[in-house]
Write an enzyme that holds these catalytic residues in place. Structure first.
Site, PDB file in Angstrom:
ATOM      1  CB  ALA A 237      -0.872   0.005   1.241  1.00  0.00           C
TER       2      ALA A 237
ATOM      3  N   GLY B 271       0.601  -5.091   0.937  1.00  0.00           N
ATOM      4  CA  GLY B 271      -0.603  -5.150   0.104  1.00  0.00           C
ATOM      5  C   GLY B 271      -0.318  -5.749  -1.260  1.00  0.00           C
TER       6      GLY B 271
ATOM      7  CD  GLU C 147       1.771  -5.727   5.669  1.00  0.00           C
ATOM      8  OE1 GLU C 147       2.588  -6.616   6.001  1.00  0.00           O
ATOM      9  OE2 GLU C 147       1.084  -5.788   4.639  1.00  0.00           O
TER      10      GLU C 147
ATOM     11  CD  GLU D 253      -2.166  -7.750   2.890  1.00  0.00           C
ATOM     12  OE1 GLU D 253      -1.725  -6.605   2.653  1.00  0.00           O
ATOM     13  OE2 GLU D 253      -2.850  -8.004   3.888  1.00  0.00           O
TER      14      GLU D 253
HETATM   15  C1  LIG Z   1      -8.580   5.792   1.656  1.00  0.00           C
HETATM   16  C2  LIG Z   1      -7.086   6.027   1.742  1.00  0.00           C
HETATM   17  C3  LIG Z   1      -6.298   4.787   1.268  1.00  0.00           C
HETATM   18  C4  LIG Z   1      -4.798   4.995   1.430  1.00  0.00           C
HETATM   19  C5  LIG Z   1      -4.010   3.704   1.540  1.00  0.00           C
HETATM   20  C6  LIG Z   1      -3.786   2.958   0.231  1.00  0.00           C
HETATM   21  C7  LIG Z   1      -4.647   1.758   0.086  1.00  0.00           C
HETATM   22  C8  LIG Z   1      -4.668   0.836   1.308  1.00  0.00           C
HETATM   23  C9  LIG Z   1      -4.845  -0.638   0.934  1.00  0.00           C
HETATM   24  C10 LIG Z   1      -5.507  -1.454   1.988  1.00  0.00           C
HETATM   25  C11 LIG Z   1      -4.660  -1.737   3.163  1.00  0.00           C
HETATM   26  C12 LIG Z   1      -3.302  -2.275   2.784  1.00  0.00           C
HETATM   27  C13 LIG Z   1      -2.777  -3.080   3.880  1.00  0.00           C
HETATM   28  C14 LIG Z   1      -1.344  -3.481   3.635  1.00  0.00           C
HETATM   29  O1  LIG Z   1      -1.182  -4.727   4.267  1.00  0.00           O
HETATM   30  C15 LIG Z   1      -0.386  -2.433   4.223  1.00  0.00           C
HETATM   31  C16 LIG Z   1       0.883  -2.266   3.461  1.00  0.00           C
HETATM   32  O2  LIG Z   1       1.072  -2.715   2.366  1.00  0.00           O
HETATM   33  S1  LIG Z   1       2.057  -1.312   4.275  1.00  0.00           S
HETATM   34  C17 LIG Z   1       3.400  -1.201   3.097  1.00  0.00           C
HETATM   35  C18 LIG Z   1       4.150  -2.502   2.977  1.00  0.00           C
HETATM   36  N1  LIG Z   1       5.294  -2.360   2.094  1.00  0.00           N
HETATM   37  C19 LIG Z   1       6.499  -1.970   2.530  1.00  0.00           C
HETATM   38  O3  LIG Z   1       6.689  -1.717   3.713  1.00  0.00           O
HETATM   39  C20 LIG Z   1       7.612  -1.849   1.515  1.00  0.00           C
HETATM   40  C21 LIG Z   1       8.143  -0.419   1.498  1.00  0.00           C
HETATM   41  N2  LIG Z   1       9.229  -0.288   0.516  1.00  0.00           N
HETATM   42  C22 LIG Z   1      10.483  -0.711   0.818  1.00  0.00           C
HETATM   43  O4  LIG Z   1      10.784  -1.289   1.843  1.00  0.00           O
HETATM   44  C23 LIG Z   1      11.529  -0.446  -0.243  1.00  0.00           C
HETATM   45  O5  LIG Z   1      11.028   0.552  -1.121  1.00  0.00           O
HETATM   46  C24 LIG Z   1      11.897  -1.704  -1.079  1.00  0.00           C
HETATM   47  C25 LIG Z   1      10.660  -2.324  -1.687  1.00  0.00           C
HETATM   48  C26 LIG Z   1      12.636  -2.703  -0.196  1.00  0.00           C
HETATM   49  C27 LIG Z   1      12.826  -1.262  -2.228  1.00  0.00           C
HETATM   50  O6  LIG Z   1      13.893  -0.525  -1.669  1.00  0.00           O
HETATM   51  P1  LIG Z   1      14.849   0.277  -2.669  1.00  0.00           P
HETATM   52  O7  LIG Z   1      15.276  -0.615  -3.772  1.00  0.00           O
HETATM   53  O8  LIG Z   1      15.864   0.947  -1.806  1.00  0.00           O
HETATM   54  O9  LIG Z   1      13.908   1.370  -3.337  1.00  0.00           O
HETATM   55  P2  LIG Z   1      13.291   2.679  -2.612  1.00  0.00           P
HETATM   56  O10 LIG Z   1      12.933   2.381  -1.195  1.00  0.00           O
HETATM   57  O11 LIG Z   1      14.161   3.846  -2.884  1.00  0.00           O
HETATM   58  O12 LIG Z   1      11.906   2.828  -3.404  1.00  0.00           O
HETATM   59  C28 LIG Z   1      11.864   3.436  -4.693  1.00  0.00           C
HETATM   60  C29 LIG Z   1      10.769   4.487  -4.619  1.00  0.00           C
HETATM   61  O13 LIG Z   1       9.487   3.812  -4.401  1.00  0.00           O
HETATM   62  C30 LIG Z   1       8.911   4.343  -3.210  1.00  0.00           C
HETATM   63  N3  LIG Z   1       8.169   3.292  -2.514  1.00  0.00           N
HETATM   64  C31 LIG Z   1       8.555   2.014  -2.332  1.00  0.00           C
HETATM   65  N4  LIG Z   1       7.623   1.334  -1.646  1.00  0.00           N
HETATM   66  C32 LIG Z   1       6.604   2.220  -1.394  1.00  0.00           C
HETATM   67  C33 LIG Z   1       5.349   2.127  -0.716  1.00  0.00           C
HETATM   68  N5  LIG Z   1       4.908   0.975  -0.216  1.00  0.00           N
HETATM   69  N6  LIG Z   1       4.594   3.244  -0.619  1.00  0.00           N
HETATM   70  C34 LIG Z   1       5.009   4.407  -1.153  1.00  0.00           C
HETATM   71  N7  LIG Z   1       6.192   4.577  -1.830  1.00  0.00           N
HETATM   72  C35 LIG Z   1       6.967   3.468  -1.929  1.00  0.00           C
HETATM   73  C36 LIG Z   1      10.057   4.851  -2.384  1.00  0.00           C
HETATM   74  O14 LIG Z   1       9.596   5.805  -1.450  1.00  0.00           O
HETATM   75  C37 LIG Z   1      10.942   5.442  -3.447  1.00  0.00           C
HETATM   76  O15 LIG Z   1      10.381   6.680  -3.857  1.00  0.00           O
HETATM   77  P3  LIG Z   1      11.227   8.049  -3.658  1.00  0.00           P
HETATM   78  O16 LIG Z   1      11.477   8.137  -2.178  1.00  0.00           O
HETATM   79  O17 LIG Z   1      12.477   7.843  -4.457  1.00  0.00           O
HETATM   80  O18 LIG Z   1      10.313   9.119  -4.172  1.00  0.00           O
END
Ligand SMILES: CCCCCCCCCCCCC[C@H](O)CC(=O)SCCNC(=O)CCNC(=O)[C@H](O)C(C)(C)COP(=O)(O)OP(=O)(O)OC[C@H]1O[C@@H](n2cnc3c(N)ncnc32)[C@H](O)[C@@H]1OP(=O)(O)O
Length: 269
Positions: free
Chosen positions: A74, A119, A142, A122
């Site tokens: 997400a 997500g 998460e 999921e």
């Molecule tokens: C009504 C309002 C709704 C609002 C919510 C949206 C819908 C909700 C859906 C229902 C509920 C979902 C429930 C779900 O279980 C919860 C989640 O999914 S929580 C998120 C889980 N995912 C993560 O924690 C992964 C996060 N990312 C990372 O750890 C790393 O990015 C990576 C995947 C290991 C890769 O690392 P790197 O190779 O170093 O790359 P970067 O980190 O630099 O990423 C590149 C670029 O992408 C952006 N980005 C990556 N993941 C996300 C993300 N999940 N959300 C937003 N942005 C993301 C990252 O910030 C970088 O961008 P930049 O900073 O360069 O602009």
């Protein structure tokens, strides 16, 4: 086979059609295809329109664009300012997408090429099964953000890999590679690259398409409903708990730490 026709279905979600085959691509590569509210709403619209076509849709592939991620979760930025009630609403939206996918009579294959996290995993679990490239990775991270899976992970991951392995993955938040994902039954088949992944998924759908569509549809209905016998109550539990996570300081800290690209300092409240 005729060249697939591509038409823009909505921002960040593309649908290509090739006869009865639909290829749905989440196309937000700069954010690793993270599920923003717009993407989720667009995805729901796409799946609902495929459902409206009924038996004209014989198979669906879901994949992510950009070569680095299927879906990296997400959209964390979208979640940063949510109230607990809005968190529950977001979880409900995610569950609507999953239910719509499971409600399709046609088989749906998640084609993972890169990160399938939170997500994103999921979403893949809501599909009928997962194919992946060898270099992909999977996880429910998460808890690193002070959250829990909120898009069906606490319900579908145990069904896919067993309760004990699901607990280990959800409690640790760790990522596993495709080899481990295949070994634990999370991924059905792996491929060396994206091209062979999509070709393999298309071949499987063609193999299924050679069978009696009504029988496949009935088998899917029973398999989904029987597995989800207690889905309603289970997902209600998860939705409420997902909202509770938004009431914790640790969730605010986990999200802030990610956006500030630093390690979180959790306080346990
Ligand atoms: C009504 C309002 C709704 C609002 C919510 C949206 C819908 C909700 C859906 C229902 C509920 C979902 C429930 C779900 O279980 C919860 C989640 O999914 S929580 C998120 C889980 N995912 C993560 O924690 C992964 C996060 N990312 C990372 O750890 C790393 O990015 C990576 C995947 C290991 C890769 O690392 P790197 O190779 O170093 O790359 P970067 O980190 O630099 O990423 C590149 C670029 O992408 C952006 N980005 C990556 N993941 C996300 C993300 N999940 N959300 C937003 N942005 C993301 C990252 O910030 C970088 O961008 P930049 O900073 O360069 O602009």
């Amino acid at each position: 086979m005729a060249e697939p026709s591509t038409h823009e279905s909505a921002p960040d979600v593309r649908v290509e059609r090739d006869g009865g085959l639909a290829i749905v691509t989440i196309d937000r590569p700069k954010a690793l295809n993270a599920l923003s509210p717009d993407v989720l709403s667009a995805l729901l619209g796409v799946v609902e329109s495929l459902a409206a076509e009924g038996s004209a849709v014989r198979g669906v592939l879901v994949t992510g664009a950009g070569g680095r991620a299927f879906v990296a979760g997400a959209d964390i930025r979208s979640m940063a300012g949510l109230t607990p009630e809005q968190g529950e609403e977001a979880s409900r939206l995610g569950h609507r997408v999953a239910a719509a996918i499971e409600g399709l009579s046609a088989p749906v294959i998640a084609c993972v090429d890169g990160f399938a996290l939170g997500g994103g995993l999921e979403l893949a679990l809501a599909c009928d099964f997962i194919y992946a490239t060898d270099a992909s990775s999977f996880g429910q991270p998460e808890v690193h953000l002070g959250l829990i899976p909120g898009f069906g992970g606490t319900v579908r991951l145990p069904r896919a890999v067993g309760l004990a392995r699901a607990k280990e993955l959800i409690y640790t938040g760790r990522r596993i590679d495709t080899a481990e994902a295949v070994a634990i039954g999370l991924v059905v088949r792996s491929f060396p690259d994206r091209e062979s992944l999509l070709a393999g998924a298309r071949a499987t759908l063609a193999e299924v398409d050679a069978n009696a569509a009504p029988a496949v549809a009935l088998a899917k209905r029973v398999l989904v409903d029987a597995a989800g016998r207690r889905t309603e109550s289970a997902t209600d539990l998860e939705i409420a708990a997902f909202g509770d996570a938004f009431r914790t300081n640790d969730m605010r800290e986990g999200v802030a730490a990610f956006m500030e690209k630093r390690d979180p300092v959790f306080t346990g409240v």
